[in-house]
Design a protein around this motif. Structure first.
Motif, PDB file in Angstrom:
ATOM      1  N   MET A  92       0.824  -1.178   0.000  1.00 48.07           N
ATOM      2  CA  MET A  92       0.000   0.000   0.000  1.00 48.07           C
ATOM      3  C   MET A  92       0.874   1.250   0.000  1.00 48.07           C
ATOM      4  O   MET A  92       0.569   2.205  -0.687  1.00 48.07           O
ATOM      5  CB  MET A  92      -0.904  -0.044   1.227  1.00 48.07           C
ATOM      6  CG  MET A  92      -1.660   1.217   1.434  1.00 48.07           C
ATOM      7  SD  MET A  92      -3.365   0.857   1.137  1.00 48.07           S
ATOM      8  CE  MET A  92      -4.075   2.357   1.590  1.00 48.07           C
ATOM      9  N   ASP A  93       1.938   1.161   0.821  1.00 51.58           N
ATOM     10  CA  ASP A  93       2.841   2.290   0.906  1.00 51.58           C
ATOM     11  C   ASP A  93       3.524   2.546  -0.458  1.00 51.58           C
ATOM     12  O   ASP A  93       3.754   3.690  -0.835  1.00 51.58           O
ATOM     13  CB  ASP A  93       3.880   2.014   2.001  1.00 51.58           C
ATOM     14  CG  ASP A  93       4.701   3.243   2.312  1.00 51.58           C
ATOM     15  OD1 ASP A  93       4.098   4.335   2.324  1.00 51.58           O
ATOM     16  OD2 ASP A  93       5.913   3.105   2.526  1.00 51.58           O
ATOM     17  N   GLN A  94       3.823   1.452  -1.197  1.00 51.05           N
ATOM     18  CA  GLN A  94       4.468   1.551  -2.505  1.00 51.05           C
ATOM     19  C   GLN A  94       3.544   2.243  -3.526  1.00 51.05           C
ATOM     20  O   GLN A  94       3.987   3.093  -4.278  1.00 51.05           O
ATOM     21  CB  GLN A  94       4.867   0.146  -2.983  1.00 51.05           C
ATOM     22  CG  GLN A  94       5.674   0.121  -4.235  1.00 51.05           C
ATOM     23  CD  GLN A  94       7.079   0.683  -4.014  1.00 51.05           C
ATOM     24  OE1 GLN A  94       7.536   0.859  -2.900  1.00 51.05           O
ATOM     25  NE2 GLN A  94       7.744   0.977  -5.104  1.00 51.05           N
ATOM     26  N   THR A  95       2.273   1.862  -3.592  1.00 49.78           N
ATOM     27  CA  THR A  95       1.355   2.470  -4.552  1.00 49.78           C
ATOM     28  C   THR A  95       1.104   3.931  -4.222  1.00 49.78           C
ATOM     29  O   THR A  95       0.930   4.756  -5.116  1.00 49.78           O
ATOM     30  CB  THR A  95       0.014   1.703  -4.598  1.00 49.78           C
ATOM     31  OG1 THR A  95      -0.528   1.653  -3.294  1.00 49.78           O
ATOM     32  CG2 THR A  95       0.196   0.329  -5.166  1.00 49.78           C
ATOM     33  N   ARG A  96       1.072   4.259  -2.924  1.00 51.69           N
ATOM     34  CA  ARG A  96       0.877   5.655  -2.528  1.00 51.69           C
ATOM     35  C   ARG A  96       2.086   6.492  -2.963  1.00 51.69           C
ATOM     36  O   ARG A  96       1.934   7.606  -3.452  1.00 51.69           O
ATOM     37  CB  ARG A  96       0.701   5.718  -1.007  1.00 51.69           C
ATOM     38  CG  ARG A  96       0.414   7.096  -0.518  1.00 51.69           C
ATOM     39  CD  ARG A  96       0.046   7.051   0.955  1.00 51.69           C
ATOM     40  NE  ARG A  96       0.137   8.391   1.458  1.00 51.69           N
ATOM     41  CZ  ARG A  96       0.564   8.721   2.646  1.00 51.69           C
ATOM     42  NH1 ARG A  96       0.921   7.789   3.489  1.00 51.69           N
ATOM     43  NH2 ARG A  96       0.618   9.962   3.018  1.00 51.69           N
ATOM     44  N   ARG A  97       3.280   5.940  -2.816  1.00 49.98           N
ATOM     45  CA  ARG A  97       4.497   6.641  -3.220  1.00 49.98           C
ATOM     46  C   ARG A  97       4.509   6.862  -4.739  1.00 49.98           C
ATOM     47  O   ARG A  97       4.860   7.935  -5.207  1.00 49.98           O
ATOM     48  CB  ARG A  97       5.710   5.827  -2.789  1.00 49.98           C
ATOM     49  CG  ARG A  97       7.010   6.556  -3.074  1.00 49.98           C
ATOM     50  CD  ARG A  97       8.186   5.847  -2.519  1.00 49.98           C
ATOM     51  NE  ARG A  97       8.119   5.937  -1.055  1.00 49.98           N
ATOM     52  CZ  ARG A  97       8.796   5.156  -0.239  1.00 49.98           C
ATOM     53  NH1 ARG A  97       9.577   4.215  -0.705  1.00 49.98           N
ATOM     54  NH2 ARG A  97       8.705   5.302   1.076  1.00 49.98           N
ATOM     55  N   GLN A  98       4.114   5.852  -5.507  1.00 46.84           N
ATOM     56  CA  GLN A  98       4.043   5.997  -6.968  1.00 46.84           C
ATOM     57  C   GLN A  98       3.013   7.052  -7.359  1.00 46.84           C
ATOM     58  O   GLN A  98       3.241   7.854  -8.256  1.00 46.84           O
ATOM     59  CB  GLN A  98       3.703   4.653  -7.620  1.00 46.84           C
ATOM     60  CG  GLN A  98       4.831   3.671  -7.585  1.00 46.84           C
ATOM     61  CD  GLN A  98       4.424   2.323  -8.136  1.00 46.84           C
ATOM     62  OE1 GLN A  98       3.240   2.000  -8.178  1.00 46.84           O
ATOM     63  NE2 GLN A  98       5.421   1.535  -8.505  1.00 46.84           N
ATOM     64  N   PHE A  99       1.878   7.054  -6.686  1.00 44.84           N
ATOM     65  CA  PHE A  99       0.844   8.043  -6.961  1.00 44.84           C
ATOM     66  C   PHE A  99       1.360   9.457  -6.685  1.00 44.84           C
ATOM     67  O   PHE A  99       1.131  10.383  -7.461  1.00 44.84           O
ATOM     68  CB  PHE A  99      -0.411   7.741  -6.127  1.00 44.84           C
ATOM     69  CG  PHE A  99      -1.473   8.785  -6.254  1.00 44.84           C
ATOM     70  CD1 PHE A  99      -2.226   8.872  -7.410  1.00 44.84           C
ATOM     71  CD2 PHE A  99      -1.711   9.705  -5.222  1.00 44.84           C
ATOM     72  CE1 PHE A  99      -3.207   9.843  -7.538  1.00 44.84           C
ATOM     73  CE2 PHE A  99      -2.680  10.677  -5.352  1.00 44.84           C
ATOM     74  CZ  PHE A  99      -3.437  10.748  -6.512  1.00 44.84           C
ATOM     75  N   LEU A 100       2.095   9.633  -5.592  1.00 40.82           N
ATOM     76  CA  LEU A 100       2.631  10.947  -5.252  1.00 40.82           C
ATOM     77  C   LEU A 100       3.706  11.390  -6.255  1.00 40.82           C
ATOM     78  O   LEU A 100       3.810  12.575  -6.592  1.00 40.82           O
ATOM     79  CB  LEU A 100       3.198  10.935  -3.828  1.00 40.82           C
ATOM     80  CG  LEU A 100       2.152  10.869  -2.702  1.00 40.82           C
ATOM     81  CD1 LEU A 100       2.835  10.724  -1.354  1.00 40.82           C
ATOM     82  CD2 LEU A 100       1.255  12.088  -2.723  1.00 40.82           C
TER      83      LEU A 100
END
Length: 195
Positions: A1-9
């Motif tokens: 989840m943390d990885q997808t949030r980082r990619q989104f940012l």
């Protein structure tokens, strides 16, 4: 989840950079190629072409050294309301001694004067003494030639339009010819970059 949030940012942070680049790409390309249609980044270059097909029959040239004048209408794509310019280029189509048919522009490569067809260069008199060293009369040709009336540049048609006299830097431009059944079709005019 943390990885997808980082990619989104990361995507969100790069949007201010990507958006202006995308919005300026089209105007920059239209500046480089003004006649380009929207989205036509990979369209071929706008090259000059003949406006209408010019065709001659082989029977139009019954004997060697038959010369027929014609007008070539070259269409050039431009960035103006008409989106094109039509230039008229006078030309000659000639049957050579070896039965090859060629076509040359009548525009002199040096000064843009209109070249003349001289069927008997040995009888041609440019107005000087025939014994003069610096005269087209001095170079005796036994085949027809093209002669510029402005600077007396003389082009030997039996040797691919070679300059045999005068200041012209090269032969006149030649047309590409295509043969379709018994017809000879005038194609594009060759382009020179050397002046």
């Amino acid at each position: 989840m943390d990885q997808t949030r980082r990619q989104f940012l990361k995507i969100l942070a790069s949007a201010p950079l990507i958006l202006p680049l995308g919005l300026t790409a089209s105007p920059i390309m239209r500046y480089l190629k003004p006649t380009m249609k929207p989205g036509g980044f990979f369209d071929p270059a706008d090259m000059p072409a003949n406006e209408e097909e010019i065709a001659f029959s082989r029977s139009d040239f019954p004997v060697p050294w038959t010369c027929i004048p014609f007008m070539y209408h070259m269409k050039i794509t431009e960035f103006n309301p008409e989106q094109q310019e039509i230039r008229e280029i006078p030309a000659f189509m000639i049957r050579l001694a070896d039965d090859e048919i060629v076509a040359y522009s009548r525009i002199c490569p040096r000064g843009s004067c209109i070249l003349n067809w001289v069927p008997n260069p040995d009888e041609f008199n440019c107005g000087c003494a025939s014994t003069a060293d610096k005269c087209c009369c001095h170079y005796k040709l036994n085949t027809p030639a093209l002669v510029c009336p402005c600077d007396l540049s003389t082009f030997d048609l039996s040797r691919a339009g070679k300059v045999v006299f005068g200041p012209a830097p090269r032969p006149p431009r030649q047309f590409d010819l295509k043969v379709r059944e018994h017809m000879i079709i005038v194609g594009a005019l060759e382009m020179h970059t050397v002046q």
